[in-house]
Write a protein that holds these residues in place. Sequence first.
Motif, mmCIF file in Angstrom:
data_model
loop_
_atom_site.group_PDB
_atom_site.id
_atom_site.type_symbol
_atom_site.label_atom_id
_atom_site.label_comp_id
_atom_site.label_asym_id
_atom_site.label_seq_id
_atom_site.Cartn_x
_atom_site.Cartn_y
_atom_site.Cartn_z
ATOM 1 N N THR A 1 53.990 41.287 43.815
ATOM 2 C CA THR A 1 53.154 42.435 43.470
ATOM 3 C C THR A 1 52.344 42.191 42.206
ATOM 4 O O THR A 1 51.253 42.745 42.056
ATOM 5 C CB THR A 1 54.032 43.688 43.292
ATOM 6 N N SER A 2 52.843 41.365 41.297
ATOM 7 C CA SER A 2 52.128 41.156 40.035
ATOM 8 C C SER A 2 51.309 39.868 40.015
ATOM 9 O O SER A 2 50.249 39.805 39.379
ATOM 10 C CB SER A 2 53.112 41.143 38.864
ATOM 11 N N ARG A 3 51.783 38.817 40.699
ATOM 12 C CA ARG A 3 51.094 37.522 40.682
ATOM 13 C C ARG A 3 51.111 36.882 42.069
ATOM 14 O O ARG A 3 51.603 35.741 42.224
ATOM 15 C CB ARG A 3 51.769 36.579 39.676
ATOM 16 N N PRO A 4 50.616 37.567 43.103
ATOM 17 C CA PRO A 4 50.748 37.011 44.458
ATOM 18 C C PRO A 4 50.040 35.678 44.646
ATOM 19 O O PRO A 4 50.543 34.795 45.343
ATOM 20 C CB PRO A 4 50.146 38.102 45.350
ATOM 21 N N GLN A 5 48.873 35.500 44.014
ATOM 22 C CA GLN A 5 48.157 34.241 44.188
ATOM 23 C C GLN A 5 48.922 33.084 43.563
ATOM 24 O O GLN A 5 49.016 31.997 44.139
ATOM 25 C CB GLN A 5 46.755 34.332 43.586
ATOM 26 N N LYS A 6 49.501 33.303 42.389
ATOM 27 C CA LYS A 6 50.301 32.251 41.754
ATOM 28 C C LYS A 6 51.523 31.919 42.596
ATOM 29 O O LYS A 6 51.874 30.753 42.777
ATOM 30 C CB LYS A 6 50.730 32.667 40.349
ATOM 31 N N ARG A 7 52.176 32.942 43.127
ATOM 32 C CA ARG A 7 53.343 32.706 43.980
ATOM 33 C C ARG A 7 52.956 31.888 45.207
ATOM 34 O O ARG A 7 53.669 30.956 45.592
ATOM 35 C CB ARG A 7 53.958 34.055 44.381
ATOM 36 N N TYR A 8 51.826 32.221 45.794
ATOM 37 C CA TYR A 8 51.345 31.473 46.961
ATOM 38 C C TYR A 8 51.024 30.027 46.579
ATOM 39 O O TYR A 8 51.441 29.081 47.259
ATOM 40 C CB TYR A 8 50.105 32.161 47.530
ATOM 41 N N ASP A 9 50.285 29.854 45.499
ATOM 42 C CA ASP A 9 49.903 28.508 45.084
ATOM 43 C C ASP A 9 51.126 27.658 44.757
ATOM 44 O O ASP A 9 51.191 26.476 45.128
ATOM 45 C CB ASP A 9 48.967 28.571 43.874
#
Length: 285
Positions: free
Chosen positions: A64-72
């Motif tokens: 919820t806070s850093r979805p793009q970082k989690r994905y990357d």
Amino acid sequence: MLNRNRWLREVEGLDPERDAQRIVFIDAALEFPWDTQRSLELAFYRTYAIPSIAELLDSTGEFTSRPQKRYDDTQILISAFCEHGYDSEFGRRAIRRMNRIHGGFAIGNEDYLYVLSTMVFEPIRWNVRFGWRPLLEIERQATFFFWRRVGQLMGIHDLPESYPDFERFNVEFERQRFGYTDAGHRVAAATRDMFLGWFPGLPKRVGRPLVYALLDEPLLDALGFPHVSPALRRVAQAAVRARSRAVGRMPARPRPRLRTSERHRSYPNGFALEALGPPPPDPIG
């Protein structure tokens, strides 16, 4: 009739267990790089439909806070050992980092097994639906042997001995454990909106149903997403198949597409493998 390009001819001469790393590299980086990425994105959604996994993922706040970082972070770590092999120095570092991240959380062995099974079977199922050519049996078996070895390096117990055994586990686990949770819905919605954020000109009211059209109805129910009309499902799937037909008419890819060498949205200046992942959880007590 198969388009027997140079990479397919090489695969046909390999052994699925001994040469699993080479076969997975060919499929992930040369034959099916786009398909592999899309299928693993769908695999993530399936894990959100397992309540114990969804609750853990939601509790980190990463989606919820850093979805793009989690994905990357996830994409880089998986790509590191798919592209370079788990026997390479880079691949070993990626698996050590992944184990260190997971070691900060209480994760059940069956949940580990299920996530691992999605890495095996979602790319294969995507290929059945959308592949520009069908996978050979040697490729399916190599995918199993590759991820089974990754599971061993992760310290996962009770790994199935065969492809059919692991597939039965995957199907039965979903039958027994798929279920709606608010946590699963939050994580899935955050992932969906992150994907749509890659296309700023596409309104969410248009993009969201297109995402739903690629998910099966039991999964939609478990995530709290609405069903879509059969017509929209046919249109969305036809668009993916049209792309596949176009790829099938192209010559063999001359160079691999390496995700670990690409620019990532969260790391425009490059990444440090040992820095990937969430901040460590607060100590208990």
